[in-house]
Enzyme design. Structure first.
Site, PDB file in Angstrom:
ATOM      1  N   SER A  44      39.225  42.951  43.240  1.00 39.62           N
ATOM      2  CA  SER A  44      40.058  43.491  44.321  1.00 39.62           C
ATOM      3  C   SER A  44      39.371  44.657  45.019  1.00 39.62           C
ATOM      4  O   SER A  44      39.747  45.031  46.128  1.00 39.62           O
ATOM      5  CB  SER A  44      41.426  43.926  43.790  1.00 39.62           C
ATOM      6  OG  SER A  44      41.298  45.029  42.914  1.00 39.62           O
ATOM      7  N   HIS A  45      38.372  45.266  44.380  1.00 38.91           N
ATOM      8  CA  HIS A  45      37.619  46.360  45.006  1.00 38.91           C
ATOM      9  C   HIS A  45      36.121  46.084  44.954  1.00 38.91           C
ATOM     10  O   HIS A  45      35.308  46.994  44.869  1.00 38.91           O
ATOM     11  CB  HIS A  45      38.013  47.702  44.378  1.00 38.91           C
ATOM     12  CG  HIS A  45      39.411  48.073  44.766  1.00 38.91           C
ATOM     13  ND1 HIS A  45      40.504  47.501  44.167  1.00 38.91           N
ATOM     14  CD2 HIS A  45      39.885  48.886  45.736  1.00 38.91           C
ATOM     15  CE1 HIS A  45      41.608  47.958  44.743  1.00 38.91           C
ATOM     16  NE2 HIS A  45      41.260  48.798  45.699  1.00 38.91           N
ATOM     17  N   PHE A 118      38.913  53.152  50.597  1.00 36.87           N
ATOM     18  CA  PHE A 118      39.314  51.845  50.042  1.00 36.87           C
ATOM     19  C   PHE A 118      38.764  51.623  48.639  1.00 36.87           C
ATOM     20  O   PHE A 118      38.911  50.552  48.073  1.00 36.87           O
ATOM     21  CB  PHE A 118      38.808  50.698  50.952  1.00 36.87           C
ATOM     22  CG  PHE A 118      37.325  50.553  50.907  1.00 36.87           C
ATOM     23  CD1 PHE A 118      36.725  49.785  49.920  1.00 36.87           C
ATOM     24  CD2 PHE A 118      36.514  51.215  51.807  1.00 36.87           C
ATOM     25  CE1 PHE A 118      35.341  49.665  49.841  1.00 36.87           C
ATOM     26  CE2 PHE A 118      35.140  51.098  51.743  1.00 36.87           C
ATOM     27  CZ  PHE A 118      34.554  50.332  50.749  1.00 36.87           C
ATOM     28  N   ALA A 177      46.688  51.774  40.115  1.00 39.60           N
ATOM     29  CA  ALA A 177      47.618  52.006  41.214  1.00 39.60           C
ATOM     30  C   ALA A 177      48.967  52.405  40.619  1.00 39.60           C
ATOM     31  O   ALA A 177      49.298  51.987  39.509  1.00 39.60           O
ATOM     32  CB  ALA A 177      47.771  50.724  42.028  1.00 39.60           C
ATOM     33  N   ARG A 183      47.160  46.533  45.981  1.00 35.81           N
ATOM     34  CA  ARG A 183      47.413  45.609  47.085  1.00 35.81           C
ATOM     35  C   ARG A 183      46.292  44.577  47.215  1.00 35.81           C
ATOM     36  O   ARG A 183      46.517  43.415  47.550  1.00 35.81           O
ATOM     37  CB  ARG A 183      47.565  46.390  48.398  1.00 35.81           C
ATOM     38  CG  ARG A 183      48.045  45.542  49.569  1.00 35.81           C
ATOM     39  CD  ARG A 183      48.315  46.393  50.769  1.00 35.81           C
ATOM     40  NE  ARG A 183      48.836  45.659  51.904  1.00 35.81           N
ATOM     41  CZ  ARG A 183      50.113  45.386  52.112  1.00 35.81           C
ATOM     42  NH1 ARG A 183      51.017  45.787  51.242  1.00 35.81           N
ATOM     43  NH2 ARG A 183      50.515  44.716  53.191  1.00 35.81           N
ATOM     44  N   GLY A 184      45.064  45.043  46.916  1.00 32.65           N
ATOM     45  CA  GLY A 184      43.916  44.138  47.006  1.00 32.65           C
ATOM     46  C   GLY A 184      44.105  42.899  46.146  1.00 32.65           C
ATOM     47  O   GLY A 184      43.666  41.803  46.503  1.00 32.65           O
ATOM     48  N   ASP A 185      44.756  43.069  45.012  1.00 33.19           N
ATOM     49  CA  ASP A 185      44.974  41.930  44.122  1.00 33.19           C
ATOM     50  C   ASP A 185      45.956  40.937  44.748  1.00 33.19           C
ATOM     51  O   ASP A 185      45.781  39.714  44.621  1.00 33.19           O
ATOM     52  CB  ASP A 185      45.534  42.436  42.784  1.00 33.19           C
ATOM     53  CG  ASP A 185      44.743  41.891  41.624  1.00 33.19           C
ATOM     54  OD1 ASP A 185      44.550  40.670  41.574  1.00 33.19           O
ATOM     55  OD2 ASP A 185      44.309  42.694  40.784  1.00 33.19           O
ATOM     56  N   HIS A 227      61.308  54.120  37.838  1.00 34.49           N
ATOM     57  CA  HIS A 227      61.399  55.477  38.404  1.00 34.49           C
ATOM     58  C   HIS A 227      60.197  56.339  38.004  1.00 34.49           C
ATOM     59  O   HIS A 227      59.876  57.318  38.680  1.00 34.49           O
ATOM     60  CB  HIS A 227      62.697  56.151  37.964  1.00 34.49           C
ATOM     61  CG  HIS A 227      62.798  56.362  36.485  1.00 34.49           C
ATOM     62  ND1 HIS A 227      63.131  55.359  35.602  1.00 34.49           N
ATOM     63  CD2 HIS A 227      62.578  57.463  35.727  1.00 34.49           C
ATOM     64  CE1 HIS A 227      63.136  55.837  34.372  1.00 34.49           C
ATOM     65  NE2 HIS A 227      62.799  57.107  34.415  1.00 34.49           N
ATOM     66  N   LEU A 303      41.149  50.036  24.520  1.00 32.60           N
ATOM     67  CA  LEU A 303      41.137  51.183  25.416  1.00 32.60           C
ATOM     68  C   LEU A 303      41.068  50.683  26.856  1.00 32.60           C
ATOM     69  O   LEU A 303      40.423  49.669  27.126  1.00 32.60           O
ATOM     70  CB  LEU A 303      39.915  52.071  25.151  1.00 32.60           C
ATOM     71  CG  LEU A 303      39.845  52.729  23.775  1.00 32.60           C
ATOM     72  CD1 LEU A 303      38.584  53.604  23.682  1.00 32.60           C
ATOM     73  CD2 LEU A 303      41.088  53.576  23.516  1.00 32.60           C
ATOM     74  N   ARG A 307      37.687  46.216  29.077  1.00 33.51           N
ATOM     75  CA  ARG A 307      37.433  44.927  29.762  1.00 33.51           C
ATOM     76  C   ARG A 307      36.346  45.119  30.832  1.00 33.51           C
ATOM     77  O   ARG A 307      35.449  44.297  30.984  1.00 33.51           O
ATOM     78  CB  ARG A 307      38.742  44.444  30.413  1.00 33.51           C
ATOM     79  CG  ARG A 307      38.628  43.158  31.204  1.00 33.51           C
ATOM     80  CD  ARG A 307      39.724  43.051  32.266  1.00 33.51           C
ATOM     81  NE  ARG A 307      39.655  44.126  33.238  1.00 33.51           N
ATOM     82  CZ  ARG A 307      38.889  44.122  34.321  1.00 33.51           C
ATOM     83  NH1 ARG A 307      38.120  43.076  34.580  1.00 33.51           N
ATOM     84  NH2 ARG A 307      38.877  45.153  35.156  1.00 33.51           N
TER      85      ARG A 307
END
Ligand code: NDP
Ligand code: PYC
Length: 336
Positions: A44-45, A118, A177, A183-185, A227, A303, A307
């Site tokens: 996504s990035h 971005f 996030a 959002r990229g995902d 919340h 942790l 990944r």
């Protein structure tokens, strides 16, 4: 899928950015971030973001050759005015001053202003942990995310990233996030024609939706953790917006005026020097921190960033794979 070596990925991204008019300094700084994203399994990035860079330039929403200006704001605060350029070069310009101030004061902040942003934040956090500093970073984006209990976008996807240096081990880094997902995902789900899981967003009527088009174009994204994520997202709006004299996510989206460019705002990065906090005996205290990680991993939990580090090791050996459609879209940016 198309397989690329990391050198090929680098060459592809940098040549597109240069071809489309970015200065060599910006092209190099942006390329380093997106190739790192692809290498670490953060699609996504990753290379996908190069499309957004070119679109933002064509829309007149990013300065292709802006030279960041470093301002010594206060004993513990350095400010960098990105002058409408991408955040990566501004971060590079401010990093040595941030490090020096953190070492001399124990804690210091870097406020980046007027940047187009971005990138994934772990790229920056790791540069601080490599220098032996504890680090925290956050920024707003565009107002795409509804507060808990509401359905109208107010917040950006407002990432928060943290890093803790470790001796002889990769650093402890988390970077997420404050929306349920970046959002990229969701954009990648749309590109792949896939629906999204429940809990990521709502449609224009505020009803739960698994359709990325509804969530991205008409509805709103949701915060993670109800919340709690909502309050953290609000905190990011405040400390990386008005506190540093820069735009909130709502203001960034208004500035965008429908061009769908990358967000334009500020970023706050805080660095803490454990040696200055602890003085003599620092090593003994830092060694105790290892028990926290052992407590997590000792029961089979992983942790954050594990990944990512595994993906990095794999990519260094095997290169990366990107969807053929993305590869074709990227190549098209070299001929237009
Ligand atoms: P994810 O929800 O995928 O993951 C966030 C973090 O949680 C990562 O550190 C990840 O480590 C860790 N994690 C995930 N699963 C586990 C697990 N089971 N156990 C322990 N840790 C876990 O990320 P997001 O979608 O929230 O964000 C992705 C990226 O998007 C971030 O890098 C962020 O900076 C970027 N972003 C940037 C924005 C901007 O304005 N510039 C806006 C929003 C997001 P790992 O990577 O190893 O899986
Ligand atoms: O994925 O939410 C996101 C994002 C916003 C700005 C950069 N990335």
């Amino acid at each position: 899928m198309i397989r690329l070596t990391l050198n090929q990925a680098h060459e592809l991204a940098e040549s597109i950015l240069l071809h489309n008019g970015f200065s060599p300094a910006h092209a190099a700084a942006v390329t380093a971030t997106v190739v790192a994203g692809e290498r670490d399994g953060c699609a996504s990035h990753g290379l996908y973001r190069v499309i957004g860079c070119v679109n933002s330039l064509k829309a007149g929403k990013v300065a292709a050759a802006a030279e960041p200006q470093v301002i010594d704001q206060a004993p513990s605060i350095v400010r960098v005015d990105a002058r409408g350029g991408f955040s990566q070069l501004a971060f590079q310009a401010g990093l040595p001053v941030l490090e020096a101030k953190a070492r001399s004061n124990g804690i210091a902040a870097l406020a980046i202003n007027h940047c187009v942003h971005f990138s994934a934040l772990w790229v920056e956090i790791e540069q601080l942990t490599e220098a032996g500093l504890v680090a925290l970073a956050c920024n707003p984006s565009h107002a795409w995310v509804a507060p808990a209990g509401g359905s109208q976008p107010v917040f950006g996807t407002n990432p928060i990233a943290f890093g803790w240096p470790r001796v002889g081990q990769p650093p402890f880094v988390f970077d997420f996030a404050t929306s349920a997902i970046a959002r990229g995902d969701i954009e990648l789900h749309r590109r792949a024609g896939k629906s999204i899981p429940d809990g990521w967003g709502v449609d224009a009527d505020g009803q739960p939706s698994t359709d990325p088009n509804e969530v991205l174009d008409r509805g709103a994204m949701l915060t993670f953790g109800g919340h709690k994520g909502s309050a953290l997202a609000a905190m990011v709006e405040l400390i990386a917006g008005p506190l540093i004299g820069d735009l909130t996510s709502a203001e960034s989206l208004a500035y965008d005026a429908g061009s769908k460019s990358s967000p334009y705002h500020g970023e706050l990065i805080i660095a803490l020097d454990p040696q200055r906090f602890l003085g003599l005996g620092a090593e003994a205290h830092l060694a105790r921190a290892e028990a926290v990680f052992e407590g997590i991993q000792g029961q089979g939990a992983r942790l954050p960033s594990q990944r990512r580090f595994d993906a990095r090791a794999r990519s260094l050996e095997e290169g990366v794979q990107i969807p053929e459609a993305l590869y074709n879209d990227l190549k098209a940016l070299l001929v237009s």
